[in-house]
Every structure is written in C-alpha cells, then in structure tokens.
Design a protein around this motif. Structure first.
Motif, PDB file in Angstrom:
ATOM      1  N   ALA A 133       0.827  -1.212   0.000  1.00 56.72           N
ATOM      2  CA  ALA A 133       0.000   0.000   0.000  1.00 56.72           C
ATOM      3  C   ALA A 133       0.860   1.260   0.000  1.00 56.72           C
ATOM      4  N   LEU A 134       1.903   1.267   0.830  1.00 55.01           N
ATOM      5  CA  LEU A 134       2.806   2.418   0.865  1.00 55.01           C
ATOM      6  C   LEU A 134       3.555   2.560  -0.452  1.00 55.01           C
ATOM      7  N   ASN A 135       3.963   1.445  -1.033  1.00 52.64           N
ATOM      8  CA  ASN A 135       4.650   1.446  -2.320  1.00 52.64           C
ATOM      9  C   ASN A 135       3.763   2.058  -3.408  1.00 52.64           C
ATOM     10  N   ALA A 136       2.491   1.657  -3.438  1.00 56.37           N
ATOM     11  CA  ALA A 136       1.557   2.182  -4.439  1.00 56.37           C
ATOM     12  C   ALA A 136       1.311   3.671  -4.237  1.00 56.37           C
ATOM     13  N   VAL A 383       0.390  -3.021  -9.775  1.00 55.27           N
ATOM     14  CA  VAL A 383       1.833  -3.176  -9.919  1.00 55.27           C
ATOM     15  C   VAL A 383       2.468  -3.427  -8.552  1.00 55.27           C
ATOM     16  N   ALA A 384       2.036  -2.684  -7.528  1.00 57.70           N
ATOM     17  CA  ALA A 384       2.583  -2.870  -6.180  1.00 57.70           C
ATOM     18  C   ALA A 384       2.226  -4.246  -5.629  1.00 57.70           C
ATOM     19  N   ALA A 394      -5.520  -7.273   1.317  1.00 57.53           N
ATOM     20  CA  ALA A 394      -4.622  -6.929   2.424  1.00 57.53           C
ATOM     21  C   ALA A 394      -4.108  -5.504   2.308  1.00 57.53           C
ATOM     22  N   MET A 395      -4.099  -4.965   1.104  1.00 62.73           N
ATOM     23  CA  MET A 395      -3.591  -3.609   0.878  1.00 62.73           C
ATOM     24  C   MET A 395      -4.620  -2.531   1.214  1.00 62.73           C
ATOM     25  N   MET A 396      -5.877  -2.792   0.928  1.00 65.17           N
ATOM     26  CA  MET A 396      -6.877  -1.722   0.932  1.00 65.17           C
ATOM     27  C   MET A 396      -7.087  -1.103   2.308  1.00 65.17           C
ATOM     28  N   GLN A 397      -6.929  -1.893   3.388  1.00 63.41           N
ATOM     29  CA  GLN A 397      -7.142  -1.328   4.718  1.00 63.41           C
ATOM     30  C   GLN A 397      -6.133  -0.227   5.042  1.00 63.41           C
ATOM     31  N   TYR A 398      -4.991  -0.250   4.353  1.00 61.59           N
ATOM     32  CA  TYR A 398      -3.990   0.804   4.541  1.00 61.59           C
ATOM     33  C   TYR A 398      -4.058   1.848   3.426  1.00 61.59           C
ATOM     34  N   THR A 399      -4.459   1.428   2.247  1.00 59.10           N
ATOM     35  CA  THR A 399      -4.501   2.354   1.103  1.00 59.10           C
ATOM     36  C   THR A 399      -5.429   3.522   1.378  1.00 59.10           C
ATOM     37  N   PHE A 402      -3.724   6.604   2.906  1.00 60.31           N
ATOM     38  CA  PHE A 402      -2.928   7.415   1.981  1.00 60.31           C
ATOM     39  C   PHE A 402      -3.814   8.113   0.954  1.00 60.31           C
ATOM     40  N   LEU A 403      -4.890   7.463   0.573  1.00 62.13           N
ATOM     41  CA  LEU A 403      -5.836   8.099  -0.351  1.00 62.13           C
ATOM     42  C   LEU A 403      -6.469   9.326   0.301  1.00 62.13           C
ATOM     43  N   GLY A 404      -6.858   9.191   1.587  1.00 60.96           N
ATOM     44  CA  GLY A 404      -7.423  10.332   2.300  1.00 60.96           C
ATOM     45  C   GLY A 404      -6.432  11.475   2.425  1.00 60.96           C
ATOM     46  N   GLY A 405      -5.159  11.149   2.685  1.00 66.23           N
ATOM     47  CA  GLY A 405      -4.136  12.187   2.766  1.00 66.23           C
ATOM     48  C   GLY A 405      -3.941  12.903   1.440  1.00 66.23           C
ATOM     49  N   THR A 406      -4.001  12.146   0.338  1.00 68.55           N
ATOM     50  CA  THR A 406      -3.862  12.754  -0.985  1.00 68.55           C
ATOM     51  C   THR A 406      -5.029  13.675  -1.287  1.00 68.55           C
ATOM     52  N   LEU A 407      -6.238  13.279  -0.886  1.00 66.98           N
ATOM     53  CA  LEU A 407      -7.412  14.136  -1.102  1.00 66.98           C
ATOM     54  C   LEU A 407      -7.296  15.434  -0.303  1.00 66.98           C
TER      55      LEU A 407
END
Length: 429
Positions: A133-136, A383-384, A394-399, A402-407
């Motif tokens: 998630a962090l990589n993506a 890709v990540a 497993a990624m989405m709970q963390y993604t 970061f999505l909220g921070g980007t918004l």
C-alpha cells in the motif's frame, strides 16, 4: 454521449488506443472529418519535440534500474533517515520522490522502489499489505514530482509552458511527501511490533551501512548527480525538459556501462522495454489527438464552459465540481489518456473562471493521479501487489489512509493557488 460511450468501451476492457480509434472512425462522417486526414493528424501530433521527452525519461528509468542507481539513492536516504522512527517507510517515500524526479513515471517508480525497498521492509517486520500500500501510494510522486509525463502531455496539448508546470508542481509534490510521512509515522505504531522495525544482521545488505555515511554518499554520487543534472538544467534555462531528458539518458547509459552493471548486450533488452512502454503511450496520444480535434469541431469544450458558467459563477464551486469529475474519470481511464482527454475539454472553462492554466494543470494531474489508487483501473495498486506479492484485500485497509491524505493535499492545492503559482509571487516581490 460521446464521452459516455468512450468510458463504456474502456470499462469493458477495450484497449485505450483502440477505444479512441473506434469512436473516431464511427463518428468521422458526422464530425465532418475526412478519413484520409486520420493518418496525417496522429503522425503530426506525435511528431513533436516536447513529446520526445517521454521515451527518453522511460529509458532513463530502465537504465537506473539495471545500473544500480536506484539502490544508490536508497542507500543515501537510509543514512539521513536512519534516526527517524520506522525509517524504511520514509526511505520508500523519499526514494520514490527521487525516482519520480528522474523518470516522470509512476508505474516505473512503483516497480523499481517496490522491488528494492519493499523486500527489506518485509524483513524488518512490516506486513506485506502495508508495504504494498505504501509502495503504491508513494508511486504517485512519480506523476507529480517534476519531470512528469502527464504534465508534459498537458502542456503540449493545452499550449502551456512545460517548465512553468514543472516549477508549479514542486511545492504540491513536497506537500504530499510531508502528508505521506505523517501518515506513515502514525500507521507504523499499528503495523510494527512495539512500533519499531526489526533490525537484523542481514538487513539492507546491498544498500549500504549507516556506519559509513561518507563512503556511501561518495559511492552514490553518480545517482545523486542525475536529478541535479535534470532539474538544475531545466530551471537554470540551460536545457529544455526534452533536452534534459536526452542528457539524462546519455548520462545514465554511460554510468551503467562504466559500472559494468549491464553490458552492451543488455542494452537491447533495456531499449526494448523503453520502446514498448513508449509505443503504448504514443498510440494513445495519436488517437486522442483526432478525438480532441473532433471535440473542438463539435465545440464540446465551449459547451462545457458555457454549461459550467451557467451552472455557477463561483470559481470555488466550479473547481469543486471539476475535482469530483476528474477523480471519477481517473478511476476508469489511464493517466495519460485522461490527461489528454480532459485537459483540452476543461482548460477553456477554467480560464473563463479566472483559473490560471498552469494552476489548473497541476490540479488536473493531481486529480487524475488519484485514479492510480482507486479501482477499477488503479494501476499502482496492481503493480505494487505484483511486485510485493501482496493481495489487494490486504492492501486496501492501509490504502484508504494514503488516499485520504492525498485528497486533503488536493484540496489545499486547489484552493490555495499560492502553492502552485509561487514563481509568479516570487518574481513580483
């Protein structure tokens, strides 16, 4: 109707270039486009000096990966961030920013950094879902940190200085770096045992030791000089962005050959990868040029501008509506195609509302890059996941963090124009 049909073709899995071509061919007669011009217009579009930067930056990315320059950049990040809590996450963020500052490609950044830093993060106790998630998310910096391929496309098709776009995106890129670092500090307490990385004797065996900072910096000097060469040359006026890409390509090739990380025989494979990635992008550009010409002939941009000005006279409300629309488009369209489609459609309306086209370009690219984290397209996520051998679930709970921070960063970029137009204020002072 036309845009809806295009989105439908993309949703059902039609290749992007073919989708644009089908729309144009089916509607050529109603758009009063002579089919014989369809061969000339795409060629004239891609036969462009600014667009030459795209294959060159992609080549630089391939050479950096094979030449060990990515590992050198990571080793330096490790030195300066080793005293920070959960340092490897910060290393992934900053290394992604540096990689993006050289290649201009988000997907290339995700693949390169994920394959190097990602494996070390797992060794230090990070869950694989969080690593991916962090990589993506950090890969988004490859789109916004200059030089940026989507910004090159926007500047070329809308007629805006690419150098001004690069300068305007600097502070927004730094803002997103800060946001991601804060989120990582917070989440590291949850994902790591006792909030600390597990240190073992074999961690970072190839990335260099903090005990030898001077030697590591000296060893990484060739890699560190590359972003200085690219960005310094552009902002000092010595190079255009395209010329800087050519210089970077020659430099990266020489470093790779001299270091013997890759031989002359390996160059064919490196060039093939860059050529295939370039061909995919240029096919999209070629056919969207015809599509955009049709949009102009049908006065679609003017219609959008008239509709939005009739709908509201408030620039703030206009930008809010545009942000929502662009995020939705980014969910279903590839980044470069979305930039080429929505740039000429919305830029005239933005100018009518008094939004500087440079500021709007950064807004547009920031919006569309969010699509790299939002399914169904979400190229960075896929890709990540593949690079780090992680499941999307497993990624989405963390993604989402970061999505909220980007918004949040997007709202600041949109409604505080000083973050992007700072060169104008600097000159005025």
């Amino acid at each position: 109707m036309i845009v809806s049909l295009l989105l439908l073709l993309l949703v059902i899995g039609t290749p992007i270039g073919i989708a644009f071509a089908l729309i144009v061919m089916v509607n050529a007669e109603s758009w009063n486009i002579d089919p014989f011009t369809l061969a000339a217009l795409p060629y004239d579009t891609v036969n462009s000096f600014p667009l030459l930067a795209i294959p060159l930056y992609l080549l630089v990315g391939e050479l950096m990966n094979r030449g060990g320059l990515v590992a050198q950049i990571i080793s330096v990040c490790d030195i300066f961030l080793s005293k920070v809590r959960a340092p490897l996450g910060h290393i992934m963020i900053f290394a992604s920013a540096l990689m993006g500052a050289i290649t201009g490609s988000s997907v290339a950044t995700v693949a390169a950094i994920g394959s190097t830093v990602g494996s070390e993060m797992r060794k230090r106790g990070y869950p694989v879902g969080y690593v991916a998630a962090l990589n993506a998310a950090a890969g988004l910096l490859g789109v916004l940190i200059p030089p940026s391929i989507p910004l090159i496309l926007y500047g070329s098709i809308v007629g805006v200085s690419i150098t001004k776009l690069f300068m305007a995106s600097l502070i927004p890129g730094l803002l997103i770096i800060v946001v991601f670092c804060i989120i990582h500090l917070f989440l590291s307490r949850r994902v790591l045992k006792d909030g600390q990385e597990v240190r073992t004797e074999d961690t970072l065996p190839d990335i260099g030791a903090v005990r030898r900072p001077i030697q590591t910096v000296v060893h990484a000097a060739p890699a560190l000089f590359l972003p200085v060469l690219v960005l310094g040359g552009i902002y000092s006026g010595i190079f255009t962005p395209t010329e800087a890409a050519a210089v970077a390509g020659v430099y990266a090739m020489l470093v790779t050959l001299i270091s013997r990380k890759a031989g002359k025989g390996d160059m064919r494979g490196i060039f093939e990868k860059a050529v295939l990635a370039t061909a995919a992008i240029l096919v999209i550009i070629a056919f969207t040029s015809v599509f955009n010409r049709a949009m102009v002939l049908e006065q679609i941009p003017q219609g959008i501008a008239d509709f939005t000005t009739a709908f509201t006279s408030n620039p703030m409300l206009f930008l809010l509506v545009v942000n929502i629309a662009l995020i939705l488009v980014g969910m279903f369209m590839e980044t470069n195609a979305a930039t080429l489609l929505m740039g000429p459609l919305l830029a005239p309306a933005a100018i009518r509302f008094g939004v500087d086209p440079v500021h709007f370009g950064v807004i547009l690219v920031t919006n569309i890059e969010i699509g790299l984290l939002t399914p169904p397209l979400a190229a960075n996520l896929y890709v990540a996941a593949r690079t780090n051998n992680a499941r999307l679930s497993a990624m989405m709970q963390y993604t989402w963090w970061f999505l909220g921070g980007t918004l949040l960063a997007l709202m600041l970029i949109t409604f505080i124009p000083q973050l992007t137009m700072w060169p104008n204020y600097f000159k005025a002072s």
